[in-house]
Design an enzyme around this catalytic site. Structure first.
Site, PDB file in Angstrom:
ATOM      1  N   HIS A 125      58.653  71.900  95.810  1.00 34.71           N
ATOM      2  CA  HIS A 125      58.687  73.353  95.966  1.00 34.71           C
ATOM      3  C   HIS A 125      57.407  73.986  95.396  1.00 34.71           C
ATOM      4  O   HIS A 125      56.461  74.217  96.150  1.00 34.71           O
ATOM      5  CB  HIS A 125      59.975  73.892  95.317  1.00 34.71           C
ATOM      6  CG  HIS A 125      60.202  75.347  95.482  1.00 34.71           C
ATOM      7  ND1 HIS A 125      61.397  75.963  95.193  1.00 34.71           N
ATOM      8  CD2 HIS A 125      59.384  76.341  95.885  1.00 34.71           C
ATOM      9  CE1 HIS A 125      61.301  77.260  95.432  1.00 34.71           C
ATOM     10  NE2 HIS A 125      60.084  77.505  95.850  1.00 34.71           N
TER      11      HIS A 125
ATOM     12  N   ASP B 274      44.808  73.716  75.782  1.00 37.33           N
ATOM     13  CA  ASP B 274      44.676  75.059  75.226  1.00 37.33           C
ATOM     14  C   ASP B 274      45.908  75.911  75.556  1.00 37.33           C
ATOM     15  O   ASP B 274      46.229  76.851  74.827  1.00 37.33           O
ATOM     16  CB  ASP B 274      43.440  75.767  75.804  1.00 37.33           C
ATOM     17  CG  ASP B 274      42.141  75.286  75.160  1.00 37.33           C
ATOM     18  OD1 ASP B 274      42.181  74.741  74.046  1.00 37.33           O
ATOM     19  OD2 ASP B 274      41.084  75.464  75.791  1.00 37.33           O
TER      20      ASP B 274
ATOM     21  N   TYR C  99      41.453  80.382  67.023  1.00 36.11           N
ATOM     22  CA  TYR C  99      40.648  80.715  68.193  1.00 36.11           C
ATOM     23  C   TYR C  99      40.668  82.239  68.442  1.00 36.11           C
ATOM     24  O   TYR C  99      41.702  82.875  68.269  1.00 36.11           O
ATOM     25  CB  TYR C  99      41.214  79.972  69.405  1.00 36.11           C
ATOM     26  CG  TYR C  99      40.516  80.236  70.713  1.00 36.11           C
ATOM     27  CD1 TYR C  99      39.428  79.465  71.113  1.00 36.11           C
ATOM     28  CD2 TYR C  99      40.949  81.259  71.541  1.00 36.11           C
ATOM     29  CE1 TYR C  99      38.790  79.720  72.314  1.00 36.11           C
ATOM     30  CE2 TYR C  99      40.317  81.519  72.743  1.00 36.11           C
ATOM     31  CZ  TYR C  99      39.242  80.748  73.120  1.00 36.11           C
ATOM     32  OH  TYR C  99      38.613  80.991  74.307  1.00 36.11           O
TER      33      TYR C  99
ATOM     34  N   HIS D 239      56.532  83.213  89.908  1.00 36.90           N
ATOM     35  CA  HIS D 239      56.695  82.096  90.841  1.00 36.90           C
ATOM     36  C   HIS D 239      55.683  82.242  91.970  1.00 36.90           C
ATOM     37  O   HIS D 239      55.537  83.328  92.527  1.00 36.90           O
ATOM     38  CB  HIS D 239      58.113  82.080  91.403  1.00 36.90           C
ATOM     39  CG  HIS D 239      58.315  81.070  92.493  1.00 36.90           C
ATOM     40  ND1 HIS D 239      57.967  79.735  92.344  1.00 36.90           N
ATOM     41  CD2 HIS D 239      58.807  81.180  93.760  1.00 36.90           C
ATOM     42  CE1 HIS D 239      58.246  79.083  93.464  1.00 36.90           C
ATOM     43  NE2 HIS D 239      58.747  79.933  94.343  1.00 36.90           N
TER      44      HIS D 239
ATOM     45  N   HIS E 174      53.481  79.750  95.290  1.00 39.73           N
ATOM     46  CA  HIS E 174      53.305  78.470  95.973  1.00 39.73           C
ATOM     47  C   HIS E 174      51.805  78.149  95.971  1.00 39.73           C
ATOM     48  O   HIS E 174      51.249  77.742  96.983  1.00 39.73           O
ATOM     49  CB  HIS E 174      53.840  78.525  97.404  1.00 39.73           C
ATOM     50  CG  HIS E 174      55.333  78.628  97.483  1.00 39.73           C
ATOM     51  ND1 HIS E 174      56.025  78.652  98.674  1.00 39.73           N
ATOM     52  CD2 HIS E 174      56.285  78.710  96.509  1.00 39.73           C
ATOM     53  CE1 HIS E 174      57.334  78.767  98.431  1.00 39.73           C
ATOM     54  NE2 HIS E 174      57.514  78.806  97.128  1.00 39.73           N
TER      55      HIS E 174
END
Ligand SMILES: [Zn+2]
Length: 229
Positions: free
Chosen positions: A169, A119, A226, A94, A96
């Site tokens: 958020h 991708d 790939y 997580h 910001h």
């Protein structure tokens, strides 16, 4: 106890700083040991400059501290909700980060309008619905944040689109381990930036679904080709 996973989660947290995705003590990384049902997560509010691997906190899936002297990240209930709902993931991140958070603050999905996006993420990066007053003001805000993410993925495959932006958020990403989740977090910030610029140049920017399918399937799934074998 789980020393290797603690080292991994510590190094992954430091990677967040290196990639410019967090400032101060913002952001958190966790990883899970599925066989033991234990999660390693960054401690709450500890500076990245002084943090060590042994500061990482081990908790069980109910959030009970199993090992560690410090309080786990305040976002721990969100991470735990994701591990319970998405059985294939091994790490959660997580941040910001600026552009991904800008889309979250605008309340808009990040559209899939380029091969870089395809991708890594098959669909638009969804923006969750706004949380209700009860969800925000109750005593389980961070758990409800996890629940609103899970609700967003009711009709989506979290293994194909390993990230979300929480309304007003910011982004959460996940992956097969902590480093894969970090990788997705860095890519998410980059595609959020590119999409913001594209949409400002041409608000009608879009992409052919065959091109999305081509780029996603050459890196993922049974016919991927790939990279090196
Ligand atoms: Zn946050």
């Amino acid at each position: 106890m789980l020393q290797e996973l603690k080292e991994d989660v510590f190094r992954a947290n430091i990677e967040l700083v290196k990639h410019g995705l967090v400032i101060f003590t913002w952001g958190n990384v966790s990883a899970i040991c599925r066989s033991q049902g234990l999660v390693v997560i960054k401690p709450s509010g500890v500076s990245y400059d002084t943090m060590t691997a042994n500061d990482m906190v081990i908790i069980d899936l109910d959030g009970k501290i199993v090992d560690g002297k410090l309080k786990p990240s305040s976002d721990t209930p969100t991470h735990l909700a994701l591990y319970k709902a998405f059985p294939n993931i091994g790490g959660v991140v997580h941040t910001h980060s600026t552009y991904a958070t800008a889309w979250a603050q605008a309340g808009r999905d990040i559209p899939n309008i380029g091969t870089t996006h395809s991708d890594y993420f098959k669909e638009a990066i969804p923006c969750t619905r706004a949380m209700t007053q009860d969800e925000i003001m109750g005593n389980a805000y961070e758990l409800e944040t996890g629940n609103v993410i899970i609700e967003t993925f009711r009709e989506m495959n979290p293994d194909y689109t390993p990230g979300v932006i929480v309304n007003n958020h910011g982004p959460f990403t996940w992956g097969k381990d902590a480093f894969d989740a970090i990788h997705n977090s860095v890519v998410l910030e980059q595609i959020a930036k590119m999409a913001a610029i594209s949409m400002s140049v041409n608000p009608k920017s879009g992409m052919n679904k065959h091109l999305i399918e081509k780029h996603f399937s050459r890196k993922h799934g049974p016919n991927s080709y790939y990279g090196q074998k």
